[in-house]
Design an enzyme around this catalytic site. Structure first.
Site, PDB file in Angstrom:
ATOM      1  CG  LEU A  55      -1.871   1.203   1.331  1.00 46.27           C
ATOM      2  CD1 LEU A  55      -2.848   1.212   0.162  1.00 46.27           C
ATOM      3  CD2 LEU A  55      -2.618   1.170   2.662  1.00 46.27           C
ATOM      4  CG  HIS A  99       8.286   3.728   9.129  1.00 45.89           C
ATOM      5  ND1 HIS A  99       7.806   4.930   8.666  1.00 45.89           N
ATOM      6  CD2 HIS A  99       9.611   3.725   8.839  1.00 45.89           C
ATOM      7  CE1 HIS A  99       8.789   5.618   8.128  1.00 45.89           C
ATOM      8  NE2 HIS A  99       9.902   4.908   8.223  1.00 45.89           N
TER       9      HIS A  99
END
Length: 340
Positions: free
Chosen positions: A125, A227
């Site tokens: 994605l 992240h």
């Protein structure tokens, strides 16, 4: 207009440009022309097949039709672990008790696991930063695909999320474990996995449990931590029904989430109607839906106004053209909560 469709052979250059923008850590979108071309070929073959195959891989792209370029990607693997086991670390709690000292010590350890082998997997994605605000429906387009063609996917689906990196782009988790056993940088390991050379994982990965208390504090603090650029993606997955069950990536320690496909919000909330054409829809505010056709090979998704009435849904002729459907064809609608 933005349209989501299966990737095509002519998209490789656009994919390479996106891969350069994605930066390191997005292993499934490497900035390597040959690898990207192989992924595109694999995807086109998967969309063309009518039956399950061990290599089923469906890569969707968001296209800006006005600019004629790919601006985003989202993919689904039909089954993980078909060529080799899908490895991950499971965080497990253990208790040690000393009767002589009357002391109980709780500890946590990393246990190498392939529990998530034979799940479907969503990934890749990525959206061009210039198109921010469209990531939500790009992500959900995969669930419309899975919900309409469930026979091509395993009942459970997982999502590997990028792990936390410090300001210098270093993964504390990799430095604590991966570098010690693979004798290479995170970038090199990431590159090898990106181009499909991941046999070394099976060959070199430590097979025994690792007590997390033996790791540096910097590594312990990022276990299961996504992240910074992935936090929003995790939120979207959780809104769909994905859950984190203490499974983490063996490279960067990022969280791995899992859900049952049939229980995904987007799958359950999708309405299935017969399309009708009405070019007067734009004269007043109307609900905006994610709209998809029923085709696999020519799968299309747009985000446009529509009006549902009974067993039908009215759309404009321009929307019908983008979806490659005619009046009377089945159309699938997922409410975005927005109006035109």
């Amino acid at each position: 207009m933005l349209v989501i469709r299966p990737v095509e052979l002519g998209d490789v250059e656009d994919l390479h440009a996106l891969a350069l923008k994605a930066g390191k850590g997005l292993t499934s979108l490497p900035p390597d022309h040959e690898t990207l071309a192989a992924k595109v070929q694999r995807s086109t073959e998967s969309f063309a097949r009518s039956k399950n195959h061990v290599d089923d891989y469906f890569l969707l792209v968001m296209v800006d039709t006005a600019a004629s370029r790919v601006v985003g990607t989202a993919a689904v693997y039909g089954t993980t672990g078909t060529r080799q086991a899908f490895y991950a670390y499971r965080l497990m709690s253990v208790t040690h008790h000393s009767h002589s000292l009357d002391k109980q010590i709780r500890a946590e350890m990393l246990h190498l696991s392939n529990d998530y082998t034979d799940c479907a997997e969503v990934g890749t994605l990525f959206l061009d930063p210039a198109y921010r605000g469209n990531g939500h429906w790009l992500s959900r387009s995969r669930y419309l695909l899975m919900g309409q063609h469930p026979h091509r996917f395993q009942p459970y689906v997982i999502a590997e999320m990028r792990g936390w990196l410090n300001e210098e782009g270093v993964s504390p988790f990799w430095e604590a474990i991966g570098r010690q056993f693979f004798d290479m940088s995170f970038e090199e390991a990431d590159r090898l996995c990106g181009i499909g050379s991941n046999q070394f994982i099976t060959e070199l990965m430590p097979k025994h449990p690792i007590y997390t208390c033996m790791l540096p504090d910097s590594a312990q603090q990022v276990l299961g931590k996504p992240h910074v650029d992935t936090v929003r993606a995790v939120e979207l997955l959780e809104a769909e029904g994905f859950e984190y069950d203490k499974m983490i990536d063996i490279f960067d320690g990022g969280p791995i989430l899992r859900a049952k496909v049939a229980n995904l919000f987007s799958v359950k909330a999708t309405a299935h109607k017969a399309a009708t054409i009405d070019d007067e829809l734009g004269t007043s505010p109307k609900p905006i839906y994610m709209l998809a056709n029923s085709s696999l090979k020519s799968f299309r998704v747009v985000c446009e106004p529509a009006v549902m009435a009974g067993q039908t849904a009215a759309i404009t002729s321009a929307t019908a053209a983008q979806l490659n459907i005619a009046s009377g064809d089945e159309i699938h609608l997922l409410d975005t909560g927005k109006t035109s």
